[in-house]
Design an enzyme around this catalytic site. Structure first.
Site, PDB file in Angstrom:
ATOM      1  N   ASP A 120      39.607  41.234  24.500  1.00  0.00           N
ATOM      2  CA  ASP A 120      39.582  39.849  24.951  1.00  0.00           C
ATOM      3  C   ASP A 120      40.562  39.683  26.112  1.00  0.00           C
ATOM      4  OD1 ASP A 120      38.985  37.167  25.055  1.00  0.00           O
ATOM      5  OD2 ASP A 120      40.260  36.613  23.360  1.00  0.00           O
ATOM      6  N   GLN A 138      40.475  33.367  36.076  1.00  0.00           N
ATOM      7  CA  GLN A 138      41.658  32.937  35.326  1.00  0.00           C
ATOM      8  C   GLN A 138      42.702  34.052  35.227  1.00  0.00           C
ATOM      9  OE1 GLN A 138      40.944  30.101  31.917  1.00  0.00           O
ATOM     10  NE2 GLN A 138      38.864  30.909  32.082  1.00  0.00           N
ATOM     11  N   ARG A 185      41.752  22.643  32.343  1.00  0.00           N
ATOM     12  CA  ARG A 185      42.367  22.263  31.057  1.00  0.00           C
ATOM     13  C   ARG A 185      41.916  20.866  30.654  1.00  0.00           C
ATOM     14  NH1 ARG A 185      42.232  26.556  29.538  1.00  0.00           N
ATOM     15  NH2 ARG A 185      41.256  26.916  31.548  1.00  0.00           N
TER      16      ARG A 185
END
Length: 694
Positions: free
Chosen positions: A256, A287, A651
């Site tokens: 992950d 990201q 977010r």
């Protein structure tokens, strides 16, 4: 001699399996996976999630954009592997945090129920390596029951190493030595090779310190956290039988947050899966924001080169954010050149994000806190559903002050409260002594800060004499000098310090005097910045700690503006961290009913209904260091800053407010700022010819 990068696993690659389907994702290579019909239990997955969950063989890259359900996919895929006959204990699933590993294990328990003791190994990288080293580390000459040093242990070992090689801490501090050692270990540079990677005098000193440090750890039967990765990779490189045993344990490997892997993590994983290449990695290159701690985005960008025949599945359905928030995020991140092609698609509507300019940083803080106060008290929005996100650790101070003033509960997440930092505590100790000379706790903190030749031994003697006589330290100095308990030189330094305090005490008490300007004069006279330069050799550390001093002066200036009769004692009372601060400050529980203040790095992986992304200015976001790097022909630095802004935007679930200050105060002078280039990029098409920031 061992190579600095211990293992190169790509000597051979299994051929793609016959009849393997290709992915429907754009730009996807041929697949070596086998796709099965989905059982009814997978009906709640969308088409892309299902494709990833039922691809059970060969290398698989799942490009999981923000809010696209990657954890669900990983968990369902493990369940599907077990359903198709893979023994649970032969599945390894690795992530980066204990929290993520625990969440995944809980989800798997839900799937497996009370089934047999055999379960997948769900672990962080460091936990995995500890398990391997407990079995195998004796081959490297370490005891099986090795200890793992924490940061305090490391600093003690680094201090001893510097003393052994006769390097003064002003030339190389223990913290700087540990930072350099960590950088070397993350890319596999062993102590004996460190000099080959040293290009200046400081690095050569660090190389010598590294050797002594590592010898000290080994002699003590200890390892540090970076060793857990480095020594595991070393074992795999030097002992083929060890590698073979570990390879035989796992038939399937999942990783992950693959975009966050550093070189050692990549080498370990690649070595483990070499016999079968049954590796599924999940991540999002958009990201990748941890380059400063060794993460290399190239691992996810070059996955198909590392594992030929890899299948790529793109998760692009965002279930977190509104259409307008996703539009901004897509528009921004497309300005990065080094990325996989993908576009998020939102599935809910909401208000257009607001971009608010403010005249200065104080007005920005007041405006943001005013909005938040209204949300909580008038619209009854739960405080824990609101976050203020910022780029640097210096930014929250002004927001903390405003939140305290209007008594809005908050929690500073992933960082130290502004009021708990060493520099702030030092400044506050000076102000406390000037306000109350009887405050000996504060006096003892600053009597030799910055260093002025009053050693610890002299302070201890004076303190012991004062305690014995029941008098103040100042009162026993003449007797201590007369009896030659302290040297005349030390006595002179103490007297000079006392005169300085007396002088500034009078200045602060003079009616009409500016408290902030007097504090600025005090910090100049004691040369606190000079002390910072001595203690921290890295330019970015010096810059950050000097900025804290600037914030202290600004805090006092803002207090003066708000007060009809500014008074030093009143300021200290308002700023004090007392027993009530647990209610209106930090708390250990993230779920407490309080708004969250956090850096963009700390916010990754979280989501909030209301997000305030503040300080979008050139020099803050993007940070000034990345702008400097860009000028030195390193555009990747700006790309990481752009990814950081992208993380901040995504977010927000429902409402996003972006703000910036048109001017900021710096050492008593107000400077005009330049809005972040990212603001313009969010609002224009990628086809525009004008370069970023112009």
């Amino acid at each position: 001699m061992s190579s600095p990068v211990p293992y190169s696993p790509f000597l051979s690659t299994p051929a793609p399996r016959p009849g393997a389907p290709t992915s429907t994702g754009k730009g996807t290579g041929s697949s070596s996976g086998s796709t099965k019909q989905a059982p009814a239990s997978l009906k709640d997955l969308n088409a892309s999630q299902l494709d990833a969950a039922v691809t059970l063989e060969g290398p698989l890259l799942v490009l999981a954009g923000a809010g696209t359900g990657k954890t669900r996919v990983i968990t369902y895929r493990m369940a599907e592997l077990i359903r198709n006959g893979v023994e649970p204990s032969r599945i390894l699933s690795v992530t980066f945090t204990n929290k993520a590993a625990k969440e995944m294990a809980e989800r798997m328990s839900h799937f497996l129920g009370r089934r047999p003791s055999s379960r997948p190994m769900i672990s962080t990288f460091h936990s995995l390596c500890v398990k391997i080293l407990r079995d195998e580390i004796e081959a490297l000459g370490y005891p099986k029951k090795f200890v793992i040093y924490d940061r305090g242990d490391q600093e003690s070992a680094a201090r001893r190493a510097l003393r052994d090689i006769k390097v003064n801490e002003t030339s190389l501090s223990p913290a700087d030595l540990l930072s350099q050692i960590s950088r070397w270990k993350m890319v596999g540079v062993l102590p004996e090779l460190a000099t080959e990677y040293s290009d200046d005098d400081k690095a050569f000193l660090a190389a010598s310190g590294y050797r002594r440090y590592q010898l000290s750890l080994r002699a003590s039967g200890a390892v540090d956290f970076d060793d857990l990765l480095l020594l595991t990779a070393q074992l795999f490189d030097q002992f083929p039988e060890v590698l073979a045993r570990q390879q035989a344990r796992f038939e399937q490997v999942q990783i992950d947050e693959y975009q966050d892997t550093n070189e050692m993590q990549f080498q370990i994983v690649a070595a483990l899966v070499k016999p079968h290449h049954n590796i599924c990695v999940v991540g999002d290159d958009d990201q990748s924001i941890y380059g400063w701690r060794g993460a290399e985005v190239k691992h996810i960008l070059n996955f198909q080169q590392h594992f030929p025949g890899a299948k790529i599945v793109r998760l692009q359905d965002n279930y977190r954010c509104t259409t307008e928030i996703i539009r901004l995020a897509n528009q921004l991140v497309k300005h990065n050149q080094g990325r996989h092609d993908k576009t998020l698609v939102a599935h809910k509507e909401g208000p257009t994000p607001a971009i608010k300019p403010y005249s200065d940083e104080q007005t920005e803080a007041e405006g943001v806190v005013r909005d938040i106060n209204y949300l909580i008290k008038e619209l009854k929005v739960p405080p824990q559903g609101i976050a203020i996100l910022f780029r640097t650790n210096e930014q929250p101070r002004i927001f903390e002050t405003e939140l305290r003033r209007v008594r809005v509960p908050y929690q500073l997440v992933g960082g130290q409260s502004f009021f708990d930092r060493k520099e702030v505590r030092d400044v506050m100790a000076y102000l406390k002594v000037l306000s109350n000379p009887a405050d000996e706790v504060s006096l003892l903190r600053i009597i030799n800060t910055p260093v002025r030749g009053i050693g610890e031994a002299s302070i201890e003697k004076l303190l012991a004499r004062a305690v014995k006589a029941g008098r103040k330290i100042w009162d026993v100095i003449p007797d201590a000098v007369a009896e030659k308990e302290i040297s005349p030189k030390t006595a002179k330094a103490i007297e000079s310090f006392r005169n300085l305090l007396t002088d500034f005490q009078k200045r602060f008490e003079t009616p009409g005097t500016s408290l902030s300007e007097t504090l600025q004069s005090l910090l100049h006279d004691i040369d606190y910045e000079g002390e910072i330069e001595k203690q921290y050799k890295a330019a970015d550390q010096q810059l950050a700690r000097s900025a804290v001093l600037d914030e202290c002066i600004t805090a006092l200036r803002e207090y003066e503006k708000r007060s009809e009769k500014p008074d030093l004692g009143d300021f200290l009372e308002q700023s004090s961290l007392n027993g009530n601060d647990r209610e209106f400050g930090e708390d250990d529980s993230f779920e407490q009913p309080s708004i969250k203040l956090m850096t963009l790095h700390s916010a990754k992986g979280l989501e909030f209904p209301h997000v305030y992304l503040v300080g979008l200015e050139e020099g803050l976001l993007p940070h000034k260091r990345s702008i400097t790097d860009e000028l030195e022909s390193n555009p990747s630095a700006i790309e990481e800053e752009r990814r950081l802004a992208y993380v901040g935007i995504t977010r927000a679930k429902d409402v996003l407010t972006i703000s910036y200050a048109e001017t900021r105060m710096k050492w008593g002078k107000r400077y005009k700022t330049k809005p972040s280039r990212f603001l313009k990029e969010m609002q224009r098409k990628i086809s525009d010819d004008s370069p970023s920031g112009e």
